[in-house]
Design an enzyme around this catalytic site. Structure first.
Site, PDB file in Angstrom:
ATOM      1  N   ASP A  26      39.493  31.886  41.402  1.00 26.48           N
ATOM      2  CA  ASP A  26      39.788  32.964  40.484  1.00 26.48           C
ATOM      3  C   ASP A  26      38.606  33.930  40.513  1.00 26.48           C
ATOM      4  OD1 ASP A  26      41.331  34.234  38.403  1.00 26.48           O
ATOM      5  OD2 ASP A  26      39.804  33.522  37.000  1.00 26.48           O
ATOM      6  N   ASP A  28      37.913  36.985  37.783  1.00 23.91           N
ATOM      7  CA  ASP A  28      37.383  37.289  36.459  1.00 23.91           C
ATOM      8  C   ASP A  28      36.958  36.012  35.750  1.00 23.91           C
ATOM      9  OD1 ASP A  28      37.842  40.188  36.315  1.00 23.91           O
ATOM     10  OD2 ASP A  28      39.959  39.664  36.383  1.00 23.91           O
TER      11      ASP A  28
END
Length: 342
Positions: A26, A28
């Site tokens: 991922d 963010d």
């Protein structure tokens, strides 16, 4: 689909970047926050890749096209190609293309990432419900997305046009804190129309399928900061996961996680890719990790011992998750977490 119910974080004698061929990362809250690299992220990723691990960046944020995201990661210090980035815009575009004819118009409520992904699938982005769209797609459009765009979606949906959403993350981390994500915008349209979108992003299967198709990963490790997207997505895809505590999930949320939100491994940050993971073992009426022993005592989680902060948290996870499996939920972990500084 069957799943193993995890009652403690797993151990690994091998460093994780050696045990898995591809990290599905991922962005963010894991690699960066507010556009700035998270501490230890760049050097950890470079070291993992130098030792042979493939890095793929898997994000529910549909705003920016893959080449723009890749340029950003490169600027942070990790050279990255557009093909290394998989986003929910690509997953939802594939989902739409499977249901409408090639060349169909799609009303876009969101950013350029959606338009690029739709064109890649032979679909035509349009801006108005009056353009005769065959579908409506909604993705994160940034803080500048005009309120009138939601009305445009409502007009089309009211006419029976099928509605798709790239993802339903309610929040997105930024430099100043937690801001509304695409899921909050989806709720606006849902409330106004009473309709339900088809959703592609994590934790749902279309996103995992898109990721595997584009990376060819055989032994993937999902790396994320969110229990309800990254970790649940790994659970749904029946692959292992590493939770890093650099984003939205805190220790208390981890202890209270239901089975589908329990990661395989837990670490402070991306340095966890470069190390093994300690074993958690039964110790009398509790669970030991390193020098810590955790146990459920009445309505409280207790922690004894001294040592590495994360070892204490892993032991507490085992005690909390095992107690939850026995029907003992909502145990007070306040004193135990305070002792760890968490």
């Amino acid at each position: 689909m069957s799943h193993t119910i995890r009652t403690s974080p797993a151990g690994s004698a091998r460093a994780l970047h050696e045990a898995y061929d591809t990290a599905l990362l991922d962005l963010d809250g894991v690699v960066y926050a507010g556009g700035e690299a998270i501490p230890y992220a760049v050097e950890s990723l470079l070291a993992a890749r130098a030792d042979g691990m493939r890095l793929a960046y898997v994000t529910n944020n549909a705003l920016r096209p893959p080449d723009v995201v890749a340029e950003h990661i490169t600027e942070l210090g990790v050279p990255t190609e557009a093909a290394d980035v998989i986003n929910s815009a690509q997953a939802v575009a594939r989902l739409i293309a499977e249901q409408v004819p090639s060349g169909s118009k799609v009303l876009v409520i969101g950013g350029e990432g959606l338009r690029v992904a739709l064109r890649e699938r032979g679909l035509v982005p349009v801006e108005s419900a009056e353009d005769g769209p065959a579908a409506v797609v909604q993705g994160y459009g940034g803080p500048e997305l005009a309120w009138g765009r939601f009305a445009e979606a409502c007009y089309a949906i009211a006419r029976g046009v099928p509605w798709f959403a790239s993802n339903t993350d309610l929040t997105i981390p930024g430099a100043r804190g937690i801001a509304p994500g695409n899921g909050a915008a989806v709720e606006v349209v849902r409330i106004a129309t009473g309709a339900e979108p088809q959703v592609a992003g994590k934790p749902l299967p279309p996103m995992h399928r898109e990721t595997i198709l584009r990376t060819g990963a055989e032994r993937p490790l999902v790396v994320g900061d969110r229990l309800d997207t990254d970790i649940e997505g790994a659970f749904n895809g029946e692959v292992d996961s590493l939770l890093v505590l650099t984003g939205v999930t805190d220790a208390a949320q981890l202890l209270a996680a239901p089975p589908e939100h329990r990661p395989t491994y837990v670490d402070a940050d991306l340095r966890g890719l470069l190390t093994g993971q300690p074993e958690v073992s039964a110790a009398g009426d509790g669970f030991r990790c390193g020098s810590f022993v955790a146990r459920a005592a009445g309505e409280v989680l207790e922690l004894d011992g001294e040592g590495e902060q994360l070892d204490g948290l892993r032991a507490l996870c085992a005690a909390a998750w095992t107690a939850a499996g026995a029907g003992e939920c909502g145990l007070d972990a306040g004193k135990a977490l305070a002792r760890l500084g968490l």
